[in-house]
Structures are given as structure tokens and as C-alpha cells.
Design an enzyme around this catalytic site. Structure first.
Site, PDB file in Angstrom:
ATOM      1  N   CYS A  14      28.183  47.998  45.199  1.00 17.88           N
ATOM      2  CA  CYS A  14      28.213  46.650  45.762  1.00 17.88           C
ATOM      3  C   CYS A  14      26.833  46.063  45.996  1.00 17.88           C
ATOM      4  O   CYS A  14      26.716  44.889  46.351  1.00 17.88           O
ATOM      5  CB  CYS A  14      29.032  46.656  47.059  1.00 17.88           C
ATOM      6  SG  CYS A  14      30.810  46.693  46.772  1.00 17.88           S
ATOM      7  N   SER A  45      35.528  32.738  52.797  1.00 21.36           N
ATOM      8  CA  SER A  45      34.893  33.958  52.279  1.00 21.36           C
ATOM      9  C   SER A  45      35.743  35.191  52.567  1.00 21.36           C
ATOM     10  O   SER A  45      35.230  36.260  52.903  1.00 21.36           O
ATOM     11  CB  SER A  45      33.492  34.140  52.892  1.00 21.36           C
ATOM     12  OG  SER A  45      32.678  33.029  52.618  1.00 21.36           O
ATOM     13  N   ASP A  46      37.054  35.035  52.436  1.00 20.86           N
ATOM     14  CA  ASP A  46      37.955  36.141  52.724  1.00 20.86           C
ATOM     15  C   ASP A  46      37.957  37.147  51.595  1.00 20.86           C
ATOM     16  O   ASP A  46      37.345  36.952  50.541  1.00 20.86           O
ATOM     17  CB  ASP A  46      39.378  35.628  53.003  1.00 20.86           C
ATOM     18  CG  ASP A  46      40.028  36.353  54.168  1.00 20.86           C
ATOM     19  OD1 ASP A  46      39.915  37.593  54.220  1.00 20.86           O
ATOM     20  OD2 ASP A  46      40.630  35.681  55.016  1.00 20.86           O
ATOM     21  N   ASP A  47      38.677  38.267  51.802  1.00 23.36           N
ATOM     22  CA  ASP A  47      38.599  39.397  50.881  1.00 23.36           C
ATOM     23  C   ASP A  47      39.465  39.224  49.638  1.00 23.36           C
ATOM     24  O   ASP A  47      39.174  39.801  48.591  1.00 23.36           O
ATOM     25  CB  ASP A  47      39.015  40.673  51.616  1.00 23.36           C
ATOM     26  CG  ASP A  47      38.088  40.960  52.779  1.00 23.36           C
ATOM     27  OD1 ASP A  47      36.910  41.248  52.527  1.00 23.36           O
ATOM     28  OD2 ASP A  47      38.533  40.879  53.932  1.00 23.36           O
ATOM     29  N   ASP A  64      37.425  43.407  41.476  1.00 19.61           N
ATOM     30  CA  ASP A  64      36.077  43.880  41.810  1.00 19.61           C
ATOM     31  C   ASP A  64      35.638  44.880  40.757  1.00 19.61           C
ATOM     32  O   ASP A  64      36.429  45.728  40.339  1.00 19.61           O
ATOM     33  CB  ASP A  64      36.072  44.545  43.189  1.00 19.61           C
ATOM     34  CG  ASP A  64      34.710  44.435  43.869  1.00 19.61           C
ATOM     35  OD1 ASP A  64      33.688  44.660  43.179  1.00 19.61           O
ATOM     36  OD2 ASP A  64      34.658  44.137  45.071  1.00 19.61           O
TER      37      ASP A  64
END
Length: 344
Positions: A14, A45-47, A64
Site C-alpha cells: 500500500c 473516502s470510504d473503503d 485493490d
């Protein structure tokens, strides 16, 4: 001839994410799409995104992928998959399907790719999901991850910015993964530090998520590339502040030593630059500052929960076998978004 090994990639895990400042400047220029069934998009800006299908069912979508941060392909596959799956759990959802995302050099030994995909596949199965396909392209560097779909009840979504004044803040995994991986890159990380980092990165947040769902959880996010402090500021959303007890923060024990040797990441410095005006440190070491800004890969959940439930939830979380703690509380909005208190 021995198979070609994956070399630790520059900006692996990350730490390869775009900085939060640069990303926010791009996203704010995109036209907004309004749909009453889009319960959560990218505005906060949530997951992950949450889209309501019926009164009782919503889907959770995320993806991701990133370059390796460890040299073992199988372990890298596990970490990348656990990291991608984590966003579903941060929303309070359950994993259903996953698709592989693969970038791989054509000249590299395909056995390496097989080991990466095996590690990822095993984590998807552990999550209770089905690996349903994927997409691959030829690239100069190895990158791997997942696109994941989960399900959730529309009324039980854990938004990242749902915290309430008086909540306690729980962190379910130790910080410092980015620092340890940086030290490992130059051969300076101890075996114990790297083992704890790998254990943390390969542990699914499924188990922590299932625990916190049993309590009055108001907000939740997973701590990844933007580090503890940026993710916390996003949770507070300009409506509240937080007080953090630095002595309670779980981290990999060798991290202060590695910070003193300046085994730091560019991602951690981007995180500092993005929110340093919102954060106040009182009697805190430079090492603790860096740990709180450090970019995490497949980090733990940061949970905002009713204070009355915090200790009970923490006892269950401790049984999962990773360092975890109540690290602070949500308070009335003050001059700074976050105040980190030290005891030195």
C-alpha cells in the site's frame, strides 16, 4: 537454472498508493453521480461502494492491487488478497465473489505467478468467497490484487464517518508494517519483526469484523496506505475530534529502532504532509509520530464504538492473537482534529 525471484519492488504494497492529497484533488473534479440507491460512493473516502438492490440487500464493491512488498510469491499473494478483501469487512459486509487482477512480465517464470495466485485463492476461500475469474496484462513489474463483491443489509453498513461523540476507538492490528518492510528491504529487519508483520498482513479482517458487528459500532475503516492518522481524520469528517493515547497504540516492537535509522517510506511522508496541520502531538517521540503516519498494507480495522461496549469487544479481539487495543476516544470538535498524547 534457479527460478527468477521476485525482488522487493520500489513502493510495494500500500506504499504504492497515490498520496491522499493528490488523489483528493483529482476526485473533487469528477462529476457527481446521484442515485438514491448508491448508499456509499467516494464522497467520504470510504473503503468500498455500497449499492442497494432491495430493502434487505445491498452489494459492496471494491478492488485493490499493488506490487510485492515481500520476496516470497505465495506470501505476497496472500497479503494482496487479504488487503483487497479487507474493504468488504470494513463496511461490515460478507465476501461473495472475487476476480483476480494480474500484471506480470512475459519473460518471468510462470511458476511464480502460479504461487501468487495460489496464495490469493486460498485467502478468498478462507473468506468464504468464490474466485470467479479475472484479468491479466503483460507488464514490466509484478502487480496483483482482487476485485471483490460482497453483500450486506442496507441498514447495517459501517460507514467510515459514522462515529459519535463519546465513542472509544479500537485498533485491531499493530501498526508499523511499512516501516518493517522498509527495513527488510535493506536487510535490517529482524526475523521476529518480519514474522509479526507477515502474520498481521495475511490475517483476514473477517474475524475482527464479525466481532465488532455484535456491538454498537458507529464507524469503521481499515488502516491501509494512508496510515492511522489520515484514516482517522477521514472518520472524524470535520464534525468531531479525537484524543489518542500513544502509550496504548499497538505497534511492531522494533519500529522505534528502525525509525531512528530512518527506514521510512515516502508514503508515510505524504501522509504527514496531508494532515499534519490537523494533528497535534503532546510529549510524543518522533518515532511514534512516524508509526502513526506509516502506510500500512492489509492493516487492521479502526473502529468507533459505544464506550460501554469497548472493553467487551476488546477482550474478544485479543483472542484473535494479534496486538490490539482501545487507543483513544471521539470528543467534541476542537481546534485540531486529532491530539496524540504521550507520557514522556
Amino acid at each position: 537454472m534457479e527460478p527468477e525471484k521476485i525482488v522487493f519492488c520500489k513502493g510495494g504494497g500500500c506504499t504504492a498508493k497515490l498520496g491522499p492529497g493528490a488523489l483528493s484533488r483529482v476526485l473533487e473534479k469528477l462529476p457527481k453521480t446521484y442515485d438514491p440507491n448508491l448508499l456509499i460512493g467516494y464522497d467520504s473516502s470510504d473503503d468500498a461502494a455500497v449499492y442497494r438492490l432491495t430493502d434487505d440487500l445491498a452489494i459492496v464493491q471494491t478492488l485493490d492491487f499493488f506490487p510485492p512488498m515481500v520476496e516470497d510469491p505465495y506470501t505476497f499473494g496472500q497479503i494482496a488478497a487479504a488487503n483487497a478483501l479487507s474493504d468488504i469487512y470494513a463496511m461490515g459486509g460478507d465476501v461473495k465473489t472475487a476476480l483476480n487482477i494480474v500484471c506480470f512480465p512475459e519473460a518471468m517464470d510462470l511458476n511464480i505467478l502460479g504461487q501468487i495466485l495460489q496464495g490469493g485463492s486460498e485467502k478468498v476461500r478462507e473468506a468464504g468467497g468464490v474466485l470467479a475469474g479475472g484479468h491479466s496484462i503483460a507488464d514490466q513489474d509484478v502487480k496483483y490484487g482482487l476485485s471483490v463483491t460482497g453483500t450486506i443489509h442496507p441498514d447495517r453498513v459501517f460507514a467510515n464517518n459514522g462515529c459519535q461523540e463519546g465513542d472509544v476507538l479500537l485498533l485491531t492490528k499493530p501498526l508499523g508494517v511499512g516501516i518493517v518492510c522498509t527495513a527488510s528491504r535493506v536487510g535490517e529487519a529482524s526475523e521476529s519483526a518480519m514474522n509479526l508483520a507477515v502474520k498481521s498482513m495475511t490475517t483476514l479482517n473477517k474475524y475482527a469484523s464479525e466481532i465488532v458487528r455484535k456491538y454498537r459500532t458507529h464507524g469503521c475503516t481499515d488502516v491501509t496506505g494512508f496510515g492511522f492518522l489520515v484514516h482517522l481524520c477521514e472518520m472524524l469528517g470535520g464534525r468531531f475530534s479525537a484524543k489518542i493515547d500513544s502509550a496504548s497504540v499497538p505497534y511492531i516492537p522494533e519500529c522505534p529502532e528502525y525509525v531512528e535509522e530512518f527506514y521510512l517510506t515516502a508514503a508515510g511522508q505524504r501522509n504527514r504532509n496531508h494532515v499534519q496541520d490537523q494533528v497535534q502531538f503532546v510529549n510524543c517521540s518522533f518515532a511514534m509520530e512516524e508509526i502513526l503516519y506509516d502506510a500500512q498494507t492489509s492493516g487492521g480495522l479502526l473502529v468507533s464504538m459505544a464506550a460501554e461496549d469497548g472493553e467487551k469487544a476488546l477482550e474478544e479481539l485479543k483472542a484473535l492473537g494479534l496486538p490490539c487495543a482501545i487507543v483513544g476516544k471521539v470528543v467534541k470538535k476542537g481546534e485540531k482534529a486529532v491530539t496524540v498524547w504521550g507520557r514522556g
